[in-house]
Design an enzyme around this catalytic site. Structure first.
Site, mmCIF file in Angstrom:
data_model
loop_
_atom_site.group_PDB
_atom_site.id
_atom_site.type_symbol
_atom_site.label_atom_id
_atom_site.label_comp_id
_atom_site.label_asym_id
_atom_site.label_seq_id
_atom_site.Cartn_x
_atom_site.Cartn_y
_atom_site.Cartn_z
ATOM 1 N N GLY A 65 0.823 -1.197 0.000
ATOM 2 C CA GLY A 65 0.000 0.000 0.000
ATOM 3 C C GLY A 65 0.858 1.247 0.000
ATOM 4 O O GLY A 65 2.094 1.182 0.112
ATOM 5 N N GLY A 113 -0.058 -5.033 0.193
ATOM 6 C CA GLY A 113 -1.218 -4.863 -0.664
ATOM 7 C C GLY A 113 -1.123 -5.641 -1.969
ATOM 8 O O GLY A 113 -2.148 -6.057 -2.526
ATOM 9 N N GLU A 136 5.495 -6.722 7.485
ATOM 10 C CA GLU A 136 4.826 -5.653 8.221
ATOM 11 C C GLU A 136 5.326 -5.456 9.646
ATOM 12 O O GLU A 136 5.301 -4.329 10.163
ATOM 13 C CB GLU A 136 3.309 -5.919 8.245
ATOM 14 C CG GLU A 136 2.602 -5.691 6.928
ATOM 15 C CD GLU A 136 2.715 -6.867 5.960
ATOM 16 O OE1 GLU A 136 2.184 -6.780 4.841
ATOM 17 O OE2 GLU A 136 3.351 -7.887 6.331
ATOM 18 N N ASP A 144 -1.728 -8.241 6.950
ATOM 19 C CA ASP A 144 -3.172 -8.078 6.819
ATOM 20 C C ASP A 144 -3.598 -8.572 5.448
ATOM 21 O O ASP A 144 -3.109 -9.575 4.972
ATOM 22 C CB ASP A 144 -3.583 -6.625 7.103
ATOM 23 C CG ASP A 144 -2.954 -5.625 6.144
ATOM 24 O OD1 ASP A 144 -1.879 -5.901 5.581
ATOM 25 O OD2 ASP A 144 -3.544 -4.540 5.940
#
Length: 356
Positions: A65, A113, A136, A144
């Protein structure tokens, strides 16, 4: 300015190209909104029989992201920053439930992402220049985009190892883990895409697509096999992150030392949150995992470790984050529990309307 994401319909294929090559095709909020809308449209469009997603440029399919934007936004408006994840997670869920073949051509860097828009693809084709990771915990975040669902389902201790250490996989290792389905040299990607499009709209069933890809598949030696027994031993039956660290310290040797070095660089609270989300996610559906992940990242956006991790790794690049708490011993259950609290009316709602 060029569009951040390109859409094309060609001989029965809906083709998506992530188009921010200078930014390693990192996902913006706008890209997620556009893809969500177009994929919903294509799901009921009889002229689109299958989906192909790829990244522009040679460096990356998608490196994650737009972390810089999230960093700046979350410092002043954590809830507003979290709304990016509402859109992204609905996109991830839509792809997971998509009613048509969804093929991902994956090259270069694939993280965060980028994993989210590819991990549920019905065929995940990686090149020989792939670097796949969920790193992350190194920026005070947790894996996630459905990571709490697919990582614990890799078997043994593999998912927890990848989630906690951020270990990077190459193409063949990605296939070995089950994260990818095929390995094709990057020099043949254009030829493969031409062959897939050349199947013609009437032939676009998953079986014919798989047969086409199989003709290009080029298995190679798998480095991760050598470490797999130690991965399963150290991470497969762990009862907590501190238990893993203690076991690795007692074990010693090259694998243990490297894993310890990785763990000691990560945010302690992010490590504990990651362990807990994977433990819970092993018993949840994909969408339930996304709802849980949203609750976690909503609170993570408030800081401090996310802000400090991004500062150290991406903004100032001093690689010296000051985590809070600064040790695993200081991460208590009382600190972890609020990240898993029900958000009530603020919780994530999955509203794309598709179920597989």
């Amino acid at each position: 300015m060029e569009d951040e994401v390109l859409f094309e319909v060609k001989q029965g294929w809906g083709i998506i190209t992530l188009n921010r090559p200078k930014a390693f095709n990192a996902l913006t909020w706008n890209m997620c909104r556009l893809m969500l809308a177009r994929l919903k449209e294509w799901a009921t469009d009889d002229s689109v029989r299958a989906i192909l997603i790829k990244g522009a440029g040679e460096k990356a399919f998608c490196a994650g992201g737009d972390i810089r934007w999230l960093y700046e936004e979350s410092k002043t408006d954590p809830q507003g920053a979290a709304d990016f994840f509402r859109t992204e997670y609905n996109l991830n869920s839509l792809i997971h439930h998509y009613p048509k073949p969804y093929i991902a051509l994956l090259h270069g860097v694939i993280m965060g992402g980028g994993v989210g828009v590819s991990i549920s693809a019905s065929a995940r084709i990686v090149s020989d220049n792939v670097t796949w990771a969920m790193p992350e915990t190194g920026i005070g975040m947790v894996p996630d985009v459905g990571g709490s669902y697919f990582l614990p389902r890799l078997g043994g201790g593999l998912g927890l190892y990848l989630a906690l250490t951020g270990h990077r996989l190459n193409g063949p290792d990605s296939v070995y883990t089950g994260i990818a389905t095929h390995h094709v040299p990057y020099t043949r990607f254009e030829e493969l895409e031409t062959a897939l499009v050349g199947l013609g709209a009437e032939a676009l069933a998953q079986s014919t697509i798989d047969d086409c890809i199989a003709a290009f598949d080029a298995p190679e030696d798998i480095a991760l096999k050598e470490s797999r027994p130690q991965i399963d031993q150290q991470f497969g039956a762990a009862d907590g992150v501190r238990g893993i660290v203690d076991s690795l310290e007692k074990e010693g040797g090259g694998f243990a030392e490297k894993a310890l070095q990785s763990l000691k660089r990560m945010s302690p609270i992010a490590l504990e949150l990651t362990f807990e989300e994977l433990r819970r996610g092993a018993e949840m559906t994909f969408d339930e995992c996304l709802v849980m992940e949203f609750a976690i990242v909503r609170k993570i956006m408030e800081g401090p470790d996310f802000h400090e991790g991004v500062r150290a790794q991406i903004i100032d690049k001093d690689r010296n984050p000051k985590w809070s708490p600064d040790s695993l011993a200081a991460v208590t259950g009382d600190l972890v529990a609020p990240y898993f609290a029900d958000l009530g009316d603020s919780r994530l709602l999955i509203d794309h309307g598709l179920q597989r």
